[in-house]
Design a protein around this motif. Structure first.
Motif, PDB file in Angstrom:
ATOM      1  N   ASP A  29       0.935  -1.144  -0.080  1.00 55.54           N
ATOM      2  CA  ASP A  29       0.000   0.111   0.087  1.00 55.54           C
ATOM      3  C   ASP A  29       0.795   1.333   0.039  1.00 55.54           C
ATOM      4  OD1 ASP A  29      -2.211  -1.598   0.123  1.00 55.54           O
ATOM      5  OD2 ASP A  29      -2.626  -1.537   2.132  1.00 55.54           O
ATOM      6  N   GLY A  30       1.817   1.259   0.529  1.00 58.35           N
ATOM      7  CA  GLY A  30       2.781   2.515   0.665  1.00 58.35           C
ATOM      8  C   GLY A  30       3.512   2.729  -0.435  1.00 58.35           C
ATOM      9  N   ASN A  31       3.478   1.825  -1.514  1.00 55.63           N
ATOM     10  CA  ASN A  31       3.949   1.997  -2.913  1.00 55.63           C
ATOM     11  C   ASN A  31       2.916   2.599  -3.577  1.00 55.63           C
ATOM     12  OD1 ASN A  31       6.744   1.402  -2.351  1.00 55.63           O
ATOM     13  ND2 ASN A  31       6.486  -0.880  -2.789  1.00 55.63           N
ATOM     14  N   GLN A  32       1.691   1.889  -3.405  1.00 54.66           N
ATOM     15  CA  GLN A  32       0.502   2.235  -4.301  1.00 54.66           C
ATOM     16  C   GLN A  32       0.206   3.892  -4.084  1.00 54.66           C
ATOM     17  OE1 GLN A  32      -2.901  -0.255  -5.066  1.00 54.66           O
ATOM     18  NE2 GLN A  32      -2.413  -1.335  -3.314  1.00 54.66           N
ATOM     19  N   GLY A  33       0.244   4.295  -2.716  1.00 52.97           N
ATOM     20  CA  GLY A  33       0.029   5.627  -2.314  1.00 52.97           C
ATOM     21  C   GLY A  33       1.092   6.534  -3.105  1.00 52.97           C
ATOM     22  N   LYS A  34       2.387   6.243  -3.061  1.00 53.65           N
ATOM     23  CA  LYS A  34       3.534   6.865  -3.238  1.00 53.65           C
ATOM     24  C   LYS A  34       3.338   7.232  -4.793  1.00 53.65           C
ATOM     25  CE  LYS A  34       8.542   7.148  -3.325  1.00 53.65           C
ATOM     26  NZ  LYS A  34       8.664   6.840  -4.872  1.00 53.65           N
ATOM     27  N   VAL A  35       3.002   6.253  -5.509  1.00 54.82           N
ATOM     28  CA  VAL A  35       2.956   6.200  -7.048  1.00 54.82           C
ATOM     29  C   VAL A  35       1.797   6.915  -7.637  1.00 54.82           C
ATOM     30  CG1 VAL A  35       2.751   4.683  -9.091  1.00 54.82           C
ATOM     31  CG2 VAL A  35       4.468   3.907  -7.524  1.00 54.82           C
ATOM     32  N   ALA A  36       0.915   6.745  -6.848  1.00 55.02           N
ATOM     33  CA  ALA A  36      -0.299   7.519  -7.167  1.00 55.02           C
ATOM     34  C   ALA A  36      -0.189   8.961  -6.724  1.00 55.02           C
ATOM     35  CB  ALA A  36      -1.591   7.119  -6.119  1.00 55.02           C
ATOM     36  N   ALA A  37       0.399   9.387  -6.008  1.00 53.62           N
ATOM     37  CA  ALA A  37       0.509  10.732  -5.568  1.00 53.62           C
ATOM     38  C   ALA A  37       1.582  11.372  -6.665  1.00 53.62           C
ATOM     39  CB  ALA A  37       1.357  10.785  -4.112  1.00 53.62           C
ATOM     40  N   GLU A  38       2.608  10.511  -7.055  1.00 50.25           N
ATOM     41  CA  GLU A  38       3.612  10.986  -7.981  1.00 50.25           C
ATOM     42  C   GLU A  38       2.769  11.161  -9.346  1.00 50.25           C
ATOM     43  OE1 GLU A  38       6.489   7.797  -7.981  1.00 50.25           O
ATOM     44  OE2 GLU A  38       7.669   8.802  -6.305  1.00 50.25           O
ATOM     45  N   TYR A  39       1.991  10.451  -9.638  1.00 46.85           N
ATOM     46  CA  TYR A  39       1.146  10.658 -10.954  1.00 46.85           C
ATOM     47  C   TYR A  39       0.294  12.053 -10.830  1.00 46.85           C
ATOM     48  CZ  TYR A  39      -2.837   9.853 -14.182  1.00 46.85           C
ATOM     49  OH  TYR A  39      -3.929  10.018 -14.941  1.00 46.85           O
ATOM     50  N   VAL A  40      -0.305  12.139  -9.688  1.00 46.98           N
ATOM     51  CA  VAL A  40      -1.403  13.238  -9.590  1.00 46.98           C
ATOM     52  C   VAL A  40      -0.414  14.606  -9.491  1.00 46.98           C
ATOM     53  CG1 VAL A  40      -2.913  14.299  -8.104  1.00 46.98           C
ATOM     54  CG2 VAL A  40      -2.979  12.159  -8.321  1.00 46.98           C
ATOM     55  N   ASN A  41       0.744  14.431  -9.160  1.00 47.81           N
ATOM     56  CA  ASN A  41       1.710  15.544  -9.127  1.00 47.81           C
ATOM     57  C   ASN A  41       2.064  16.147 -10.604  1.00 47.81           C
ATOM     58  OD1 ASN A  41       2.008  15.729  -6.235  1.00 47.81           O
ATOM     59  ND2 ASN A  41       3.840  14.573  -6.205  1.00 47.81           N
ATOM     60  N   THR A  42       1.762  15.043 -11.560  1.00 47.31           N
ATOM     61  CA  THR A  42       2.300  15.500 -12.849  1.00 47.31           C
ATOM     62  C   THR A  42       1.107  16.316 -13.604  1.00 47.31           C
ATOM     63  OG1 THR A  42       1.520  13.457 -13.974  1.00 47.31           O
ATOM     64  CG2 THR A  42       3.688  13.707 -12.971  1.00 47.31           C
ATOM     65  N   LEU A  43      -0.187  16.071 -12.940  1.00 47.88           N
ATOM     66  CA  LEU A  43      -1.341  16.640 -13.785  1.00 47.88           C
ATOM     67  C   LEU A  43      -1.452  18.261 -13.760  1.00 47.88           C
ATOM     68  CD1 LEU A  43      -3.562  13.928 -12.588  1.00 47.88           C
ATOM     69  CD2 LEU A  43      -2.352  13.927 -14.618  1.00 47.88           C
ATOM     70  N   GLY A  44      -0.810  19.029 -12.907  1.00 50.42           N
ATOM     71  CA  GLY A  44      -1.202  20.407 -12.801  1.00 50.42           C
ATOM     72  C   GLY A  44      -2.310  20.855 -12.139  1.00 50.42           C
ATOM     73  N   LEU A  45      -2.769  20.101 -11.145  1.00 54.45           N
ATOM     74  CA  LEU A  45      -4.110  20.155 -10.687  1.00 54.45           C
ATOM     75  C   LEU A  45      -3.844  21.274  -9.343  1.00 54.45           C
ATOM     76  CD1 LEU A  45      -5.530  16.528 -10.428  1.00 54.45           C
ATOM     77  CD2 LEU A  45      -6.205  18.687 -12.068  1.00 54.45           C
ATOM     78  N   LYS A  46      -4.576  21.952  -8.825  1.00 49.50           N
ATOM     79  CA  LYS A  46      -4.616  22.718  -7.904  1.00 49.50           C
ATOM     80  C   LYS A  46      -5.572  22.344  -6.730  1.00 49.50           C
ATOM     81  CE  LYS A  46      -2.900  27.001 -10.150  1.00 49.50           C
ATOM     82  NZ  LYS A  46      -1.745  26.983  -9.932  1.00 49.50           N
ATOM     83  N   LYS A  47      -6.459  21.890  -6.905  1.00 47.23           N
ATOM     84  CA  LYS A  47      -7.232  21.056  -5.910  1.00 47.23           C
ATOM     85  C   LYS A  47      -7.570  19.529  -6.295  1.00 47.23           C
ATOM     86  CE  LYS A  47     -11.641  22.530  -5.164  1.00 47.23           C
ATOM     87  NZ  LYS A  47     -12.785  23.555  -5.057  1.00 47.23           N
TER      88      LYS A  47
END
Length: 310
Positions: A130-148
């Protein structure tokens, strides 16, 4: 490593046990694991087994309920289990790992992804943690340019909560989070959470497929039409729970298995599985279980080739 831990009495038989949700809300996971493990065992036995050993699967139903694990574990020992696939899901897996430690029963779980599952020397995971899933998911979201972004998670489930904690730890700090949650006590009506999230166009949902389907059905006319629902391995099975074409929102997930593969080992597995069991329970949980059985077989073969007892 593969020696019987409890003196199983079936000569020439190597007994593999498992506890998983064969009925109930998470049954698509457990049935996939049971089917896939049995398919691998049937293939091994049809090819002659291993050095006189034939493999047998003993599957018990825990309904994704940790209170049922102790009884299941006792049943596995009574059936002479030598090694186990542990549990299918994380919450029961916490109970199983503590029980198996007492007997030094080796387990290789295909899908109980909690970070604490392999705490002791007798337990291992085929799946990503799960730690890796959460980490990789965050890294993906970080690339999307979302503010919220919105988040919808299950706070009393170590799977969901564990992924979410690692997700937030790795998410860019300038991304605002609209956090919503639920528990077993309020897992059927998500109207309040939907209201809180209705202006979010991206919602991270580290939850299992059944509550995800309930949310999506209830939210289809409230959420932004172009909103994205993003989940982890718990989303697998969602298409069998609801008709995704009935919603306008996009559904995406993090997975190590592509159910549409047609080539290589994944393609071979999918063809064999769907011919035998159809597509309703085809998911990454089963694919990992199939690999687990062959990993156990490979470990035994290596020991035998080295002249050691199994």
């Amino acid at each position: 490593a593969c020696a019987p831990s409890n003196g199983g009495d079936a000569a020439g038989e190597f007994v593999v046990g498992m506890s998983g949700p064969l009925t109930g809300a998470a049954a698509v996971y457990g049935v996939a694991v049971q089917n896939s493990a049995q398919m691998a065992i049937d293939e091994i036995n049809a090819a002659g087994g291993l050095n006189g050993y034939k493999f047998t699967l003993v599957a018990t139903d825990d309904q994704h309920d940790p209170t049922k694990v102790a009884t299941n574990y006792a049943t596995l020992l009574e059936k002479g289990v030598h090694v186990s696939l542990g549990t299918v899901t994380t919450k029961p897996g916490i109970e199983f790992k503590n029980l198996s430690k007492q007997d030094n029963l080796f387990f290789l779980t295909p899908s109980a992804s909690g970070d604490d599952i392999p705490e002791f020397d007798n337990g291992y995971q085929m799946c990503f943690a799960d730690g890796n899933q959460g980490k990789v998911a965050a890294e993906y979201v970080n690339t999307l340019g979302l503010k919220k972004i919105g988040v919808f998670f299950k706070s009393d489930d170590p799977y969901s909560d564990g992924i979410y904690k690692n997700f937030t730890a790795n998410l860019n700090k300038d991304i605002e989070i609209v956090e919503t949650q639920f528990t077993d006590a309020n897992a059927t009506d998500f109207s309040a959470q939907i209201t809180q999230l209705k202006e979010c166009t991206f919602i991270f949902m580290p939850i299992y497929y059944q509550p995800a389907a309930i949310f999506m059905k209830q939210a289809k006319d409230t959420m932004e039409a172009n909103a994205i629902y993003y989940g982890c391995d718990g989303f697998d099975g969602l298409a069998g729970e609801m008709d995704l074409s009935t919603i306008t929102q996009e559904v995406s997930m993090l997975s190590h298995f592509d159910a549409n593969s047609t080539e290589g080992k994944p393609g071979e597995f999918i063809k064999k599985y769907t011919e035998k069991y159809d597509v309703d329970t085809l998911n990454q949980f089963g694919a990992s279980a199939y690999d687990c059985i062959y990993a156990l077989y490979g470990a035994m073969k290596e020991l035998i080739d080295e002249g050691k007892d199994v």
